[in-house]
Design a protein around this motif. Structure first.
Motif, PDB file in Angstrom:
ATOM      1  N   SER A  90       0.863  -1.246   0.152  1.00  0.00           N
ATOM      2  CA  SER A  90       0.093  -0.159   0.007  1.00  0.00           C
ATOM      3  C   SER A  90       0.929   1.343   0.137  1.00  0.00           C
ATOM      4  N   MET A  91       1.855   1.158   0.724  1.00  0.00           N
ATOM      5  CA  MET A  91       2.930   2.476   0.799  1.00  0.00           C
ATOM      6  C   MET A  91       3.419   2.578  -0.605  1.00  0.00           C
ATOM      7  N   SER A  92       3.808   1.622  -1.210  1.00  0.00           N
ATOM      8  CA  SER A  92       4.435   1.533  -2.380  1.00  0.00           C
ATOM      9  C   SER A  92       3.526   2.220  -3.495  1.00  0.00           C
ATOM     10  N   SER A  93       2.219   2.053  -3.482  1.00  0.00           N
ATOM     11  CA  SER A  93       1.200   2.638  -4.177  1.00  0.00           C
ATOM     12  C   SER A  93       1.245   3.912  -3.803  1.00  0.00           C
ATOM     13  N   VAL A 109      -5.358   7.876   0.888  1.00  0.00           N
ATOM     14  CA  VAL A 109      -5.050   7.632   2.080  1.00  0.00           C
ATOM     15  C   VAL A 109      -6.205   7.518   3.019  1.00  0.00           C
ATOM     16  N   VAL A 110      -7.400   8.100   2.592  1.00  0.00           N
ATOM     17  CA  VAL A 110      -8.541   7.944   3.225  1.00  0.00           C
ATOM     18  C   VAL A 110      -9.103   6.701   3.399  1.00  0.00           C
ATOM     19  N   ARG A 111      -9.143   6.055   2.041  1.00  0.00           N
ATOM     20  CA  ARG A 111      -9.877   4.886   1.723  1.00  0.00           C
ATOM     21  C   ARG A 111      -8.930   3.792   2.316  1.00  0.00           C
ATOM     22  N   LEU A 112      -7.672   3.917   2.370  1.00  0.00           N
ATOM     23  CA  LEU A 112      -6.470   3.283   2.877  1.00  0.00           C
ATOM     24  C   LEU A 112      -6.922   3.053   4.481  1.00  0.00           C
ATOM     25  N   SER A 113      -7.029   4.073   4.876  1.00  0.00           N
ATOM     26  CA  SER A 113      -7.401   3.927   6.419  1.00  0.00           C
ATOM     27  C   SER A 113      -8.500   3.079   6.701  1.00  0.00           C
TER      28      SER A 113
END
Length: 258
Positions: A90-93, A109-113
């Protein structure tokens, strides 16, 4: 330890039987004219057998308890192995989006959270319902589509399950993650992930995408993540997962627990 205890118990009981025989021979020699040694020896054998049975039950309980503890640790290890794997991808993306598309990176970032909150909520659970897994799959694919410009298509029309049917927690996420990792969609060649139910199996199927028109995608590249999933299913329910690989598609069947 068990073998040592067995020999010790038998030896002590035979010695006690012999000591009783000797004591009676001194105290009541007339009584010892009868053949009571056989009786003492028989009692010693019976006492040994009863003690051995108790000892066997005790060590069986110890072994079962330790096996359960070991299995529990294995399950936790396999689950937590997924966590850094997901965060790294996820961080790479995200890193690739921040400079080029800051607004999309913010939405990412919002959706990742939201996705990560789901993972933390289910990291200690062994099972989730298929319906919950489907809801997560849609959220997760929507997150991935921010990076791939909506080139990932998720088809769920063929999933018909009962409300209590379950699969292992985080298993569907792992398969979607693997599908995208090994088949990143390209222009005019989207990644299609299809979910369906066949014979008590939740089937996840995706097309295989080859870069530059060459057959440079190796089947063996489906590695640690898939092996993790196999081990978890064998530990949790004693069933394996079904894998079917062809040149055109990759398919995995997850057992549904009723």
């Amino acid at each position: 330890r068990f073998t040592r205890s067995v020999f010790l118990i038998v030896a002590v009981n035979i010695l006690i039987a012999g000591a009783c025989d000797l004591l009676l021979n001194i105290i009541a020699p007339d009584f010892m004219e009868e053949d009571v040694w056989g009786t003492f020896f028989l009692f010693g054998v019976i006492a040994s057998l009863l003690t051995l049975i108790h000892l066997l039950l005790h060590y069986s309980d110890v072994i079962i308890r330790r096996n359960k503890e070991y299995t529990c640790l294995q399950k936790k290890y396999l689950k937590f192995q997924l966590d850094p794997h997901f965060v790294f991808n996820s961080m790479s993306s995200l890193a690739g989006m921040i400079e080029e598309e800051p607004q999309r990176a913010e939405e990412y970032v919002v959706r990742l959270s939201q996705v990560y909150r789901y993972i933390l909520r289910n990291i200690d659970q062994d099972y989730i319902t298929v319906n919950e897994a489907m809801d997560f799959a849609k959220t997760y694919v929507s997150l991935l589509n921010l990076r791939y410009d909506d080139k990932i298509i998720l088809e769920t029309d063929y999933v018909k399950v009962k409300g209590k049917d379950k699969i292992l927690a985080l298993s569907l996420q792992l398969l979607i993650e693997n599908a995208v990792k090994h088949n990143p969609p390209v222009e005019n060649n989207p990644l299609c992930i299809q979910l369906s139910v066949l014979d008590d199996m939740l089937v996840i199927k995706n097309n295989r995408i080859y870069m530059c028109g060459h057959n440079d995608q190796m089947i063996e590249s489906y590695g640690i993540g898939l092996e993790n999933l196999k081990q978890r299913y064998e530990l949790e329910c004693g069933k394996g997962i079904d894998c079917n690989v062809t040149h055109d598609y990759f398919e995995v069947g997850l057992p549904i627990m009723k």
